[in-house]
Design a protein around this motif. Structure first.
Motif, PDB file in Angstrom:
ATOM      1  N   TYR A   1     -16.889  15.581 -14.361  1.00 36.09           N
ATOM      2  CA  TYR A   1     -15.489  16.015 -14.259  1.00 36.09           C
ATOM      3  C   TYR A   1     -15.346  17.519 -14.026  1.00 36.09           C
ATOM      4  O   TYR A   1     -14.235  18.024 -13.947  1.00 36.09           O
ATOM      5  CB  TYR A   1     -14.718  15.605 -15.515  1.00 36.09           C
ATOM      6  N   VAL A   2     -16.460  18.237 -13.915  1.00 38.25           N
ATOM      7  CA  VAL A   2     -16.367  19.650 -13.515  1.00 38.25           C
ATOM      8  C   VAL A   2     -16.068  19.760 -12.017  1.00 38.25           C
ATOM      9  O   VAL A   2     -15.761  20.850 -11.526  1.00 38.25           O
ATOM     10  CB  VAL A   2     -17.646  20.459 -13.860  1.00 38.25           C
ATOM     11  N   PHE A   3     -16.142  18.633 -11.296  1.00 39.50           N
ATOM     12  CA  PHE A   3     -15.903  18.634  -9.851  1.00 39.50           C
ATOM     13  C   PHE A   3     -14.496  18.131  -9.522  1.00 39.50           C
ATOM     14  O   PHE A   3     -13.915  17.334 -10.254  1.00 39.50           O
ATOM     15  CB  PHE A   3     -16.938  17.767  -9.135  1.00 39.50           C
TER      16      PHE A   3
ATOM     17  N   TYR B   1     -10.132  18.282 -19.749  1.00 35.26           N
ATOM     18  CA  TYR B   1     -11.471  17.961 -20.238  1.00 35.26           C
ATOM     19  C   TYR B   1     -12.535  18.630 -19.363  1.00 35.26           C
ATOM     20  O   TYR B   1     -13.450  19.304 -19.858  1.00 35.26           O
ATOM     21  CB  TYR B   1     -11.669  16.445 -20.272  1.00 35.26           C
ATOM     22  N   GLY B   2     -12.423  18.453 -18.054  1.00 37.89           N
ATOM     23  CA  GLY B   2     -13.380  19.056 -17.123  1.00 37.89           C
ATOM     24  C   GLY B   2     -13.387  20.573 -17.209  1.00 37.89           C
ATOM     25  O   GLY B   2     -14.449  21.207 -17.157  1.00 37.89           O
ATOM     26  N   GLN B   3     -12.197  21.162 -17.375  1.00 40.69           N
ATOM     27  CA  GLN B   3     -12.098  22.620 -17.505  1.00 40.69           C
ATOM     28  C   GLN B   3     -12.829  23.112 -18.761  1.00 40.69           C
ATOM     29  O   GLN B   3     -13.526  24.129 -18.728  1.00 40.69           O
ATOM     30  CB  GLN B   3     -10.630  23.038 -17.564  1.00 40.69           C
ATOM     31  N   SER B   4     -12.664  22.366 -19.860  1.00 39.40           N
ATOM     32  CA  SER B   4     -13.298  22.779 -21.119  1.00 39.40           C
ATOM     33  C   SER B   4     -14.825  22.674 -21.040  1.00 39.40           C
ATOM     34  O   SER B   4     -15.542  23.506 -21.585  1.00 39.40           O
ATOM     35  CB  SER B   4     -12.763  21.948 -22.293  1.00 39.40           C
ATOM     36  N   LYS B   5     -15.324  21.666 -20.331  1.00 38.39           N
ATOM     37  CA  LYS B   5     -16.780  21.505 -20.194  1.00 38.39           C
ATOM     38  C   LYS B   5     -17.375  22.539 -19.237  1.00 38.39           C
ATOM     39  O   LYS B   5     -18.478  23.047 -19.457  1.00 38.39           O
ATOM     40  CB  LYS B   5     -17.118  20.083 -19.725  1.00 38.39           C
ATOM     41  N   LEU B   6     -16.634  22.865 -18.172  1.00 37.38           N
ATOM     42  CA  LEU B   6     -17.115  23.895 -17.249  1.00 37.38           C
ATOM     43  C   LEU B   6     -17.149  25.255 -17.945  1.00 37.38           C
ATOM     44  O   LEU B   6     -18.103  26.032 -17.772  1.00 37.38           O
ATOM     45  CB  LEU B   6     -16.229  23.963 -16.002  1.00 37.38           C
TER      46      LEU B   6
ATOM     47  N   ALA C   1     -11.816  12.531 -25.377  1.00 38.68           N
ATOM     48  CA  ALA C   1     -10.565  11.803 -25.099  1.00 38.68           C
ATOM     49  C   ALA C   1      -9.893  12.475 -23.900  1.00 38.68           C
ATOM     50  O   ALA C   1      -9.044  13.360 -24.047  1.00 38.68           O
ATOM     51  CB  ALA C   1      -9.663  11.817 -26.321  1.00 38.68           C
ATOM     52  N   VAL C   2     -10.302  12.048 -22.708  1.00 38.16           N
ATOM     53  CA  VAL C   2      -9.929  12.740 -21.469  1.00 38.16           C
ATOM     54  C   VAL C   2      -8.413  12.820 -21.281  1.00 38.16           C
ATOM     55  O   VAL C   2      -7.878  13.885 -20.942  1.00 38.16           O
ATOM     56  CB  VAL C   2     -10.604  12.064 -20.249  1.00 38.16           C
ATOM     57  N   ASP C   3      -7.706  11.736 -21.498  1.00 37.89           N
ATOM     58  CA  ASP C   3      -6.248  11.746 -21.319  1.00 37.89           C
ATOM     59  C   ASP C   3      -5.549  12.534 -22.425  1.00 37.89           C
ATOM     60  O   ASP C   3      -4.607  13.289 -22.161  1.00 37.89           O
ATOM     61  CB  ASP C   3      -5.702  10.312 -21.251  1.00 37.89           C
ATOM     62  N   LYS C   4      -6.018  12.364 -23.643  1.00 44.55           N
ATOM     63  CA  LYS C   4      -5.420  13.067 -24.786  1.00 44.55           C
ATOM     64  C   LYS C   4      -5.584  14.588 -24.650  1.00 44.55           C
ATOM     65  O   LYS C   4      -4.733  15.369 -25.095  1.00 44.55           O
ATOM     66  CB  LYS C   4      -6.073  12.576 -26.084  1.00 44.55           C
ATOM     67  N   ALA C   5      -6.662  14.996 -24.010  1.00 40.45           N
ATOM     68  CA  ALA C   5      -6.933  16.425 -23.830  1.00 40.45           C
ATOM     69  C   ALA C   5      -5.811  17.124 -23.063  1.00 40.45           C
ATOM     70  O   ALA C   5      -5.564  18.319 -23.265  1.00 40.45           O
ATOM     71  CB  ALA C   5      -8.256  16.624 -23.099  1.00 40.45           C
TER      72      ALA C   5
END
Length: 291
Positions: free
Chosen positions: A109-111, A131-136, A69-73
């Motif tokens: 989204y890591v970029f 979201y991208g920060q958590s995946k990176l 949930a990209v926005d909720k994150a």
């Protein structure tokens, strides 16, 4: 005496990719495949996760479960980090200690999204949302624990299962005369079935080359052109108006450019990747005939 079947543990069984993996793998008797979801393997129960994963005695782990949930994150950064980063670390530890090969699904989204050329695996990462920060963070943690893990970054995923852009667009176009779609974000969609087939091919080939890989369908488009193609293929009549990202604000920022270069995964694993329009057509046909 028969050799023991290779055991594959797949997390996120209820998600888009997990559901497609289930479709292509459930009837394959040459593997012992275990599908787990948020009920059978809760990722937020961190203290129990390592033992639970280890108990499955898997030869391969496909970690497809995530907080998506990209926005909720943006308002739940700790929860996103717990599920996407810290849980993935525990799974990597279990894979290492259980001698399992790990495939982890990551994201475009890591970029940051300010490139003008297709993004390679060694392009600079700089996520612009939680979201991208958590995946990176997960990628970096996994590589520290298990350098031979395979990390696959993908983008704009859709499927006949779950919630996604394609199904949302069809629903909107059937119920509205006019909609607005962002036209200044470029990338390529990923049909989850194609990604599932690629993952299975990697495992079946027994050619294991650890590292980061990119996977999406071939070609480049924008969300607006993607919507126009959905409209054309689904024979719908809704008016689609292109808008800029600034006219369509969301809680989480999106990269303006996230076209992934697939050369490494194609070359390493000898994969043929379908064009995005071809895969969209296939998915819409399946969706129409899916019960």
């Amino acid at each position: 005496m028969d050799e023991r079947k290779k055991r594959v543990l797949i997390t996120g069984a209820g998600g888009q990719l997990g559901s497609e993996l289930k479709d292509i793998w459930e009837s394959d008797e040459s593997f012992d495949v275990i599908f787990v979801n948020r009920e059978t393997l809760p990722l937020d129960e961190l203290d129990l996760l390592y033992k639970r994963v280890l108990s499955h005695k898997a030869d391969y782990i496909i970690h497809a479960a995530a907080y998506t949930a990209v926005d909720k994150a943006e308002s739940e950064p700790q929860q996103a980090d717990l599920i996407n980063h810290l849980a993935s670390i525990e799974i990597a530890k279990a894979a290492k200690d259980g001698n399992a090969k790990l495939i982890f699904i990551s994201t475009d989204y890591v970029f940051q999204g300010d490139s003008a050329n297709p993004l390679s695996e060694d392009s600079t990462t700089n996520p612009i949302n939680v979201y991208g920060q958590s995946k990176l963070a997960a990628e970096l943690g996994i590589q520290t624990i298990l350098p031979q893990a395979i990390i696959i970054r993908t983008s704009w995923v859709y499927s006949i299962y779950g919630k996604n852009f394609v199904k949302t667009m069809i629903q909107l176009m059937k119920t509205k005369d006019e909609i607005q779609v962002v036209a200044d974000q470029e990338g390529s969609p990923t049909y989850a079935l194609d990604l599932a087939e690629a993952i299975k091919n990697i495992i079946v080939s027994e050619l294991w080359v650890g590292g980061i890989y990119h996977y999406s369908n071939e070609g480049k488009t924008t969300w607006y052109n993607f919507a126009e193609e959905i409209k054309r293929l689904a024979n719908l009549n809704c008016q689609i108006n292109p808008v800029s990202t600034s006219e369509f604000p969301t809680a989480a920022k999106r990269p303006a450019f996230s076209l992934l270069s697939k050369e490494k995964i194609k070359h390493t694993f000898k994969l043929a990747i379908p064009d995005w329009q071809k895969s969209l057509k296939e998915m819409l046909f399946k969706l129409e005939n899916h019960t």
